[in-house]
Design a protein around this motif. Structure first.
Motif, short mmCIF file in Angstrom:
data_model
loop_
_atom_site.label_atom_id
_atom_site.label_comp_id
_atom_site.label_asym_id
_atom_site.label_seq_id
_atom_site.Cartn_x
_atom_site.Cartn_y
_atom_site.Cartn_z
N ALA A 1 58.11 43.42 32.46
CA ALA A 1 57.85 43.17 33.88
C ALA A 1 56.40 43.48 34.23
CB ALA A 1 58.79 44.01 34.75
N VAL A 2 55.89 44.62 33.77
CA VAL A 2 54.53 45.00 34.14
C VAL A 2 53.51 44.07 33.51
CG1 VAL A 2 54.01 46.65 32.25
CG2 VAL A 2 53.05 47.03 34.52
N TYR A 3 53.77 43.60 32.29
CA TYR A 3 52.82 42.70 31.66
C TYR A 3 52.90 41.29 32.23
CZ TYR A 3 50.89 45.86 28.19
OH TYR A 3 50.20 46.88 27.57
N VAL A 4 54.08 40.86 32.65
CA VAL A 4 54.18 39.56 33.32
C VAL A 4 53.39 39.59 34.63
CG1 VAL A 4 55.76 38.01 34.55
CG2 VAL A 4 56.36 38.85 32.29
N GLY A 5 53.55 40.67 35.40
CA GLY A 5 52.80 40.80 36.65
C GLY A 5 51.30 40.82 36.42
N MET A 6 50.87 41.54 35.41
CA MET A 6 49.44 41.61 35.12
C MET A 6 48.91 40.29 34.57
SD MET A 6 48.80 45.48 33.75
CE MET A 6 48.79 46.83 34.95
N LEU A 7 49.74 39.58 33.82
CA LEU A 7 49.34 38.26 33.32
C LEU A 7 49.11 37.30 34.48
CD1 LEU A 7 49.05 35.95 31.25
CD2 LEU A 7 51.55 35.79 31.21
N VAL A 8 50.07 37.20 35.39
CA VAL A 8 49.92 36.30 36.54
C VAL A 8 48.75 36.75 37.41
CG1 VAL A 8 51.05 35.36 38.60
CG2 VAL A 8 52.37 35.72 36.50
N GLY A 9 48.61 38.06 37.59
CA GLY A 9 47.51 38.58 38.39
C GLY A 9 46.15 38.25 37.79
N ALA A 10 46.01 38.41 36.48
CA ALA A 10 44.75 38.13 35.82
C ALA A 10 44.37 36.66 35.95
CB ALA A 10 44.83 38.52 34.34
N ILE A 11 45.34 35.77 35.75
CA ILE A 11 45.07 34.34 35.85
C ILE A 11 44.74 33.95 37.29
CG2 ILE A 11 46.03 32.03 35.55
CD1 ILE A 11 45.39 33.48 32.94
N PHE A 12 45.56 34.42 38.23
CA PHE A 12 45.35 34.05 39.64
C PHE A 12 44.02 34.57 40.16
CE2 PHE A 12 45.59 35.19 44.14
CZ PHE A 12 45.87 33.94 44.70
N TRP A 13 43.80 35.88 40.02
CA TRP A 13 42.57 36.46 40.56
C TRP A 13 41.35 36.00 39.78
CZ3 TRP A 13 43.50 38.12 45.15
CH2 TRP A 13 44.67 38.80 45.47
N GLY A 14 41.51 35.75 38.47
CA GLY A 14 40.38 35.29 37.66
C GLY A 14 39.92 33.91 38.07
N PHE A 15 40.86 32.97 38.18
CA PHE A 15 40.48 31.61 38.58
C PHE A 15 39.96 31.59 40.02
CE2 PHE A 15 43.55 29.38 35.41
CZ PHE A 15 42.69 29.73 34.37
N SER A 16 40.61 32.35 40.90
CA SER A 16 40.18 32.35 42.29
C SER A 16 38.79 32.96 42.45
CB SER A 16 41.19 33.12 43.16
OG SER A 16 41.18 34.50 42.85
N ASP B 1 36.18 32.42 40.65
CA ASP B 1 35.17 31.40 40.46
C ASP B 1 35.26 30.28 41.49
OD1 ASP B 1 33.96 32.57 38.27
OD2 ASP B 1 35.19 31.52 36.80
N ILE B 2 36.41 30.19 42.18
CA ILE B 2 36.61 29.09 43.12
C ILE B 2 36.53 29.57 44.57
CG2 ILE B 2 38.23 27.29 43.86
CD1 ILE B 2 39.36 27.36 40.98
N ILE B 3 37.26 30.65 44.88
CA ILE B 3 37.28 31.18 46.24
C ILE B 3 36.17 32.21 46.45
CG2 ILE B 3 38.67 32.43 47.93
CD1 ILE B 3 41.15 31.34 46.54
N GLY B 4 35.95 33.04 45.44
CA GLY B 4 34.94 34.07 45.55
C GLY B 4 35.44 35.43 45.10
N ARG B 5 34.52 36.36 44.90
CA ARG B 5 34.87 37.68 44.38
C ARG B 5 35.37 38.64 45.47
NH1 ARG B 5 32.94 34.39 40.37
NH2 ARG B 5 31.15 35.16 39.23
N ARG B 6 34.87 38.47 46.68
CA ARG B 6 35.09 39.47 47.72
C ARG B 6 36.55 39.61 48.13
NH1 ARG B 6 32.04 38.71 53.37
NH2 ARG B 6 33.34 36.84 53.32
#
Length: 530
Positions: A114-129, A131-136
């Protein structure tokens, strides 16, 4: 020609003979812009000469401003994300046994998955965003999201609900490792980039806090086994979640009150917002009474950066779409050398993603099983040893920070090679533990040396990615790491973690990590990131 050269800007520290024409206006020549081939890490690999030339000017401005109190604040506030990531990751393993006693689940390593699934989705979502939405946005929001679900996890009525809230908590925390290094690096002067490695000490601090919470609550508020375990006599693991959630909430408040973070100048530059990038740098210089000679005219003289995120009407189109994601993936493989670097970095994260949880996530099991063989069955002793072990992990990145800035250790790559090989030696030695003192001593040595490699890899990764695609590269790297964490949970369920076999596997993986580190094509030592 002299007017144009003045507009482009030169520095006394650089003597150049070549010239690069601006793609947007061939009549403009920017002598300074080719310095990226001499001093900037990815200078010779850039395919967008306009953006490369502007990055050089922004790097010059950041170096001119120098290290300020704002950078110290960023060091701490971004470090909070490191601490929370390790805190959430280890808490689920710390409380897993007591939660199993109470809920009697069918799949014992479900919380790890569970914790690694959450961190996987979080890494992909926040990582892509990023470069697209911004860091802030992620910087301000992610810790708050994590804190809410961390508190709620303590009130879980059953195993499934507990796994769900752990997953959601990890989703918020999982984006921090992507953003923390990116944000800090894009504000750092080049001579201070080694601090990115030192910042990994916050990871060890998060581990220590997790260990201290466990030491404080589990020995005194836990049932002794599944036969007599109830809600009333097994509240220790719940107290750990409540306390951790309150701690993470405090950190999230500090992030938005201590500093009002603006988008990084390099992200703004990649979006074609030269004026906003200049404003951010000028504000820092003015606040700390530092020089900043960069002007908008010098940036504009390099040409116009393509604005991808606007439609025909000029409206912003910041959406995480396949086209946007594909653009950033393509940027990470713009040249053969960059593609090789990207692949090897991602492969390194795959390897450490399996080796790290096989040891650290199951460390409480190792300590308890080894302690039992030495006659130490007390939970107090187990969690005391765990806290001591995590304390030692703090200082690995501290040593790595000084090693990677020294030519004696061959920079970042040499530091990773040394860290991986020494860790491998201690792993093999740990299989021969025969006394309680050896048990504590070797686990402490492993935590110290392991974090030399891990901390340097965390810093090396964003340094070798181009700024426009750094969030994506970081996000995929962390995502691959989380995938292997899920694999480790399956291995932990199928295999016997009370035997030394997982330790042997970890040792062999670190040999491979050392080899991969040796063939990485880029060395950031003495160079500026893009």
């Amino acid at each position: 020609m002299m007017d144009v050269e003045a507009a482009a800007g030169t520095t006394a520290a650089t003597s150049l003979d070549g010239k690069i024409k601006s793609p947007s206006n061939p009549s403009l020549v920017d002598d300074r812009s080719i310095d990226h081939g001499e001093n900037d890490l990815l200078g010779g690999e850039n395919v967008d000469q306009v953006l490369a030339a502007k990055m050089v000017l922004v790097n010059d401005a950041i170096d001119e401003i120098g290290f300020t109190p704002t950078h110290w604040k960023l060091f701490c506030l971004n470090g909070f994300g490191y601490a929370v990531d390790s805190l959430i990751l280890l808490i689920q393993s710390i409380i897993s046994t007591q939660a199993r006693y109470e809920f009697h689940p069918g799949y014992s390593t479900g919380l790890t998955i569970a914790v690694y699934v959450g961190m996987l989705v979080g890494a992909i979502f926040w990582g892509f965003s990023a470069d697209i939405i911004g860091r802030r946005f992620a910087f301000n929001v992610s810790l708050f999201v994590s804190s809410i679900f961390t508190v709620v996890a303590g009130a879980s009525p059953n195993w499934i609900v507990l796994a769900l809230f752990i997953c959601l908590s990890a989703f918020g925390a999982g984006g921090n490792l992507v953003l923390d290094t990116t944000v800090f690096l894009e504000y750092l002067p080049s001579k201070n980039q080694w601090l990115l490695t030192l910042m990994a000490a916050w990871w060890g601090l998060g581990q220590l806090i997790a260990g201290l919470f466990a030491w404080a609550f589990l020995p005194n508020y836990s049932c002794s086994g599944p036969s007599d375990c109830t809600y009333d006599n097994n509240k220790g693991w719940r107290y750990v979640w409540y306390t951790s959630g309150a701690f993470v909430f405090l950190l999230s408040i500090l992030r938005i009150t201590i500093i009002r973070l603006e988008e990084t100048p390099k992200f703004l530059l990649s979006e074609g917002k030269d004026d906003e990038a200049l404003r951010v740098l000028s504000n820092i210089a003015k606040k700390h009474n530092r020089p900043c000679s960069l002007t908008l005219e010098r940036l504009q003289a390099c040409g116009t950066t393509t604005k991808r995120n606007t439609d025909a009407t000029g409206l912003s189109q910041r959406l995480i779409s396949p086209r946007e994601v594909g653009y950033h993936f393509k940027g990470l493989y713009a040249t053969r050398k960059m593609g090789l670097s990207t692949s090897l970095v991602w492969f390194s994260w795959l390897l450490i993603g399996l080796a790290y949880p096989l040891y650290n996530v199951f460390l409480p099991t190792y300590l308890a099983s080894r302690g039992a063989s030495f006659g130490q069955t007390s939970q107090y002793i187990t969690w005391r040893n765990y806290a001591i072990n995590n304390t030692c992990g703090i200082f690995g990145p501290v040593l790595a920070g000084f090693m990677c800035r020294s030519p004696w250790f061959w920079g970042r790559r040499g530091t990773m090679i040394i860290g991986a090989l020494v860790t491998m030696v201690f792993f093999f030695c740990y299989t021969q533990v025969r006394t309680a003192s050896q048990n504590v001593g070797f686990t402490c040595a492993i935590s110290f040396c392991l974090n030399i490699y891990y901390g340097t890899l965390y810093a090396y990764t964003p340094e070798v990615f181009p700024s426009a695609h750094r969030g994506t590269g970081n996000g995929v790297a962390i995502g691959l790491n989380r995938i292997m964490g899920i694999v480790s949970a399956v291995v932990g369920e199928a295999a016997n973690t009370n035997t030394p076999v997982p330790i042997y596997i970890c040792a062999c993986l670190y040999i491979v990590m050392a080899i991969v580190s040796a063939i990485l094509p880029f060395e950031p030592f003495g160079r500026r990131s893009s």
